[in-house]
Scaffold this motif. Structure first.
Motif, PDB file in Angstrom:
ATOM      1  N   LYS A 104       0.820  -1.222   0.000  1.00  0.00           N
ATOM      2  CA  LYS A 104       0.000   0.000   0.000  1.00  0.00           C
ATOM      3  C   LYS A 104       0.852   1.269   0.000  1.00  0.00           C
ATOM      4  N   ASN A 105       2.128   1.136   0.274  1.00  0.00           N
ATOM      5  CA  ASN A 105       3.044   2.279   0.335  1.00  0.00           C
ATOM      6  C   ASN A 105       2.533   3.347   1.312  1.00  0.00           C
ATOM      7  N   ASN A 106       2.186   2.906   2.517  1.00  0.00           N
ATOM      8  CA  ASN A 106       1.754   3.875   3.527  1.00  0.00           C
ATOM      9  C   ASN A 106       2.318   3.524   4.897  1.00  0.00           C
ATOM     10  N   TRP A 107       2.374   4.534   5.765  1.00  0.00           N
ATOM     11  CA  TRP A 107       2.922   4.402   7.110  1.00  0.00           C
ATOM     12  C   TRP A 107       1.807   4.457   8.148  1.00  0.00           C
ATOM     13  N   VAL A 108       1.963   3.673   9.192  1.00  0.00           N
ATOM     14  CA  VAL A 108       1.036   3.696  10.324  1.00  0.00           C
ATOM     15  C   VAL A 108       1.862   3.846  11.597  1.00  0.00           C
ATOM     16  N   LYS A 109       1.504   4.832  12.410  1.00  0.00           N
ATOM     17  CA  LYS A 109       2.158   4.999  13.706  1.00  0.00           C
ATOM     18  C   LYS A 109       1.382   4.200  14.741  1.00  0.00           C
ATOM     19  N   SER A 110       2.098   3.359  15.488  1.00  0.00           N
ATOM     20  CA  SER A 110       1.456   2.490  16.464  1.00  0.00           C
ATOM     21  C   SER A 110       1.913   2.892  17.865  1.00  0.00           C
ATOM     22  N   GLU A 111       0.977   3.414  18.652  1.00  0.00           N
ATOM     23  CA  GLU A 111       1.259   3.802  20.032  1.00  0.00           C
ATOM     24  C   GLU A 111       0.793   2.688  20.948  1.00  0.00           C
ATOM     25  N   ILE A 112       1.773   1.944  21.460  1.00  0.00           N
ATOM     26  CA  ILE A 112       1.503   0.772  22.287  1.00  0.00           C
ATOM     27  C   ILE A 112       1.909   1.086  23.724  1.00  0.00           C
ATOM     28  N   PRO A 113       1.078   0.759  24.711  1.00  0.00           N
ATOM     29  CA  PRO A 113       1.403   1.079  26.111  1.00  0.00           C
ATOM     30  C   PRO A 113       2.722   0.469  26.568  1.00  0.00           C
ATOM     31  N   ASN A 114       3.395   1.208  27.459  1.00  0.00           N
ATOM     32  CA  ASN A 114       4.621   0.756  28.124  1.00  0.00           C
ATOM     33  C   ASN A 114       5.729   0.322  27.163  1.00  0.00           C
ATOM     34  N   PRO A 115       6.117   1.217  26.241  1.00  0.00           N
ATOM     35  CA  PRO A 115       7.205   0.876  25.320  1.00  0.00           C
ATOM     36  C   PRO A 115       8.562   1.072  25.973  1.00  0.00           C
ATOM     37  N   PRO A 116       9.644   0.640  25.313  1.00  0.00           N
ATOM     38  CA  PRO A 116      10.983   0.968  25.824  1.00  0.00           C
ATOM     39  C   PRO A 116      11.176   2.477  25.817  1.00  0.00           C
TER      40      PRO A 116
END
Length: 594
Positions: A104-116
């Protein structure tokens, strides 16, 4: 017992020296790392407020270097995590996570709890088990003025099937470091090298650790044979049979006198091989002497594992060091190393089919040209590839502040002869005369391979005292080796650069504290205007600053709150003095941000 040989004594002496230096570095860096822990604790406090996964389609990630980019083991996706940006005054560290959909040539930002926490110069490795996992180890965090460093020794796993981060707490692992390398070898992660730097000292490593993906436990390996000298930022790749790893190049430095350091660019090559049965395995270092055309010496190159057991090396920089100056030549060439044949060769682009037709017409009757074409297609031999005589074209891009960036592109050298043939050529070949676009010369970019395509993101290059950090994105079909495809062009508007402040020391300290708040926003990778509104929402739970209240009054009034928050972040075993110190720092960060 007989006397020890000179060689044995020398080895033991080197080990003692390394142990003393490590102890010295650890002692001196302890204080500055404690200062940075306050900032890291604030980042974790903000991240802890996120309780649900939020995924948003977004523009490409902001300009950065020393991040990690990995290919998803099951999907046609790439995973980009972390990285660093420097604008001349302040250093920004990121812990944002992006997924790139190749089809699809697209970006998705993923905000996941408790990251490094935010970091750069870490390592990330993807494994297929459990629906796909991204393992992240180590890396570094820096103060906004770039003068203090915190080196992580934590291990994290991102479960791709459930989109959850997990901090793996296993004892016996490597010490805090960055610039190390980590690869998957059968069912274990192997970590080699890296460095640890404090404000005064530094140390480079050549130790090897193994993390078992079955037992979730660390073990330090003790290979026999001659090991590589301590180094960071090398190429490290698994052998196709899975019984070992190959190490090439890297960088290290030594202090030649007070305040003068000398760097060394390594260009040697080693094999670390596993022997024996599982559970009784032994490891052996041996030196490799590859054939072919090796890359010229450089550091800061990008590497990835391609198809058919070929490792890829792109770009980098070769620094010319004087006593107090440092200038570098940046590269944008591609080299391939065949792990089966133990052979290097340059990656020469062939151009598209219509260009190759015209090259043959232009070289009609020329045996040398025909040989160059054939050899260049088979292995990209340096001698034959050079006979193409590429022509360098200079393109200038003007940044937002008026600074001119010079980008180099290459056009196949046969073009001048072919222009005469073009007049009588077919019309449908007209598009073949566009220049072969290549990524500009750079170091510290991020590279990976998925489905036979190499992907390259970001990095940096320097012009004089100015650093340009990139956010462009390219792909190259490794089966066709025809031309780079531009997925994201470099945006001159992202080339922010601020001249270094010459203000008094107290003003610099004030700017540094303000930089903490700016770094917190930078960790989210968003524009300042968007972050201000989000941060205000996030921080409403903290005690508000009252009108005309001084910092001392605010810290005194809210001491109990911030001490409790500091205790939660540092854990019950932290000393009261340290908890109080970080509580004051967190309160100051919040106060200055209002």
């Amino acid at each position: 017992m007989g006397k020890k040989s000179k060689k044995e004594k020398k080895v033991k002496g080197a080990e003692k020296t390394a142990a003393k230096m490590e102890k010295k570095v650890s002692k001196r860096s302890k204080r500055e790392e404690e200062d940075l822990e306050a900032m890291i604790a604030e980042f974790q406090n903000l991240d802890a407020k996120k309780t649900t996964v939020v995924e948003t389609t977004c523009p490409p990630p902001s300009a950065r270097l020393s991040a990690s980019i990995s290919a998803h083991p099951e999907k046609d996706e790439l995973i980009l995590f972390g990285g660093e940006f420097f604008n001349g005054r302040k250093t920004y560290l990121y812990n944002d996570l992006f997924f790139y959909n190749i089809k699809k040539n697209n970006w998705v930002k993923s905000e996941i709890p408790n990251p490094p926490p935010p970091r750069c110069a870490h390592q990330a490795v993807v494994v297929p088990q459990g629906g796909g996992q991204l393992w992240v180890f180590g890396g570094e965090f820096a103060s906004p003025n770039g003068e203090q460093f915190y080196h992580y020794k934590d291990l994290w796993v991102l479960h791709l099937a459930t989109h959850t981060w997990e901090n793996i707490k296993a004892p016996g692992g490597p010490s805090g470091r960055s610039g190390h390398r980590m690869v998957l070898s059968k069912k274990q992660l192997l970590v080699f090298g890296g460095f640890h730097e404090s404000n005064r000292d530094f140390i480079y490593y050549n130790d090897v650790y193994s993390f078992s993906l079955d037992t979730f436990s660390w073990s330090r390996l003790s290979p026999s044979g001659t090991a590589p000298l301590p180094r960071s930022a090398c190429l490290m790749t698994s052998t196709p049979d899975g019984v070992g790893v190959i190490v090439y190049g890297g960088y290290s430095k030594v202090r030649v006198k007070k305040d003068v350091e000398k760097g060394t660019i390594h260009s040697d090559m080693f094999l670390l091989k596993r022997e024996g049965k599982d559970g009784q395995e032994k490891w052996l270092w041996s030196r490799l002497s590859p054939s072919g055309s090796k890359p010229p010496p450089r550091s800061g190159f990008s590497s990835a594992m391609g198809p058919a057991g070929r490792a890829l090396l792109f770009g980098g920089v070769c620094d010319e060091e004087e006593e107090e100056t440092l200038e570098g030549d940046f590269y944008n060439d591609l080299y391939l190393y065949d792990t089966v044949k133990n052979r290097w060769f340059p990656g020469v682009l062939r151009g598209n089919k219509s260009e190759k037709k015209k090259r043959r017409r232009g070289k009609k009757g020329g045996a040398e040209g025909e040989g160059a074409e054939k050899k260049g297609e088979e292995e990209g031999e340096e001698e034959e590839g050079a006979s193409q005589g590429p022509i360098e074209v200079i393109k200038e891009i003007i940044a937002e502040d008026g600074t001119v960036m010079t980008i180099k592109e290459l056009i196949p050298g046969a073009q001048q002869e072919e222009e005469e043939e073009e007049e009588e050529g077919e019309e449908d070949d007209e598009d073949a005369w566009a220049p072969l676009v290549e990524p500009c010369a750079r170091s510290s970019s991020m590279a990976t391979v998925r489905q036979g395509k190499m992907f390259l993101f970001g990095g940096m290059f320097e012009v004089g005292d100015r650093q340009f950090t990139l956010n462009d994105f390219y792909s190259l079909d490794l089966n066709k080796m025809d031309q780079w495809e531009v997925l994201v062009e470099m945006d001159p508007k992202t080339q922010e650069w601020l001249d270094e402040s010459e203000s008094e020391e107290d003003e610099e300290e004030e700017e540094e504290e303000e930089g903490v708040a700016a770094a917190a926003k930078g960790a989210e990778g968003e524009e300042e205007s968007e972050e201000e509104s989000e941060d205000e929402e996030d921080e409403e739970e903290h005690p508000a600053v009252e009108e005309a209240e001084t910092l001392v009054d605010y810290q005194s009034r809210t001491e109990q709150y911030w001490t409790g928050l500091s205790r939660v972040n540092l854990g019950p075993d932290a000393k009261d003095k340290k908890v109080a110190k970080i509580a004051l720092a967190m309160a100051k960060v919040f106060f200055e941000d209002q």
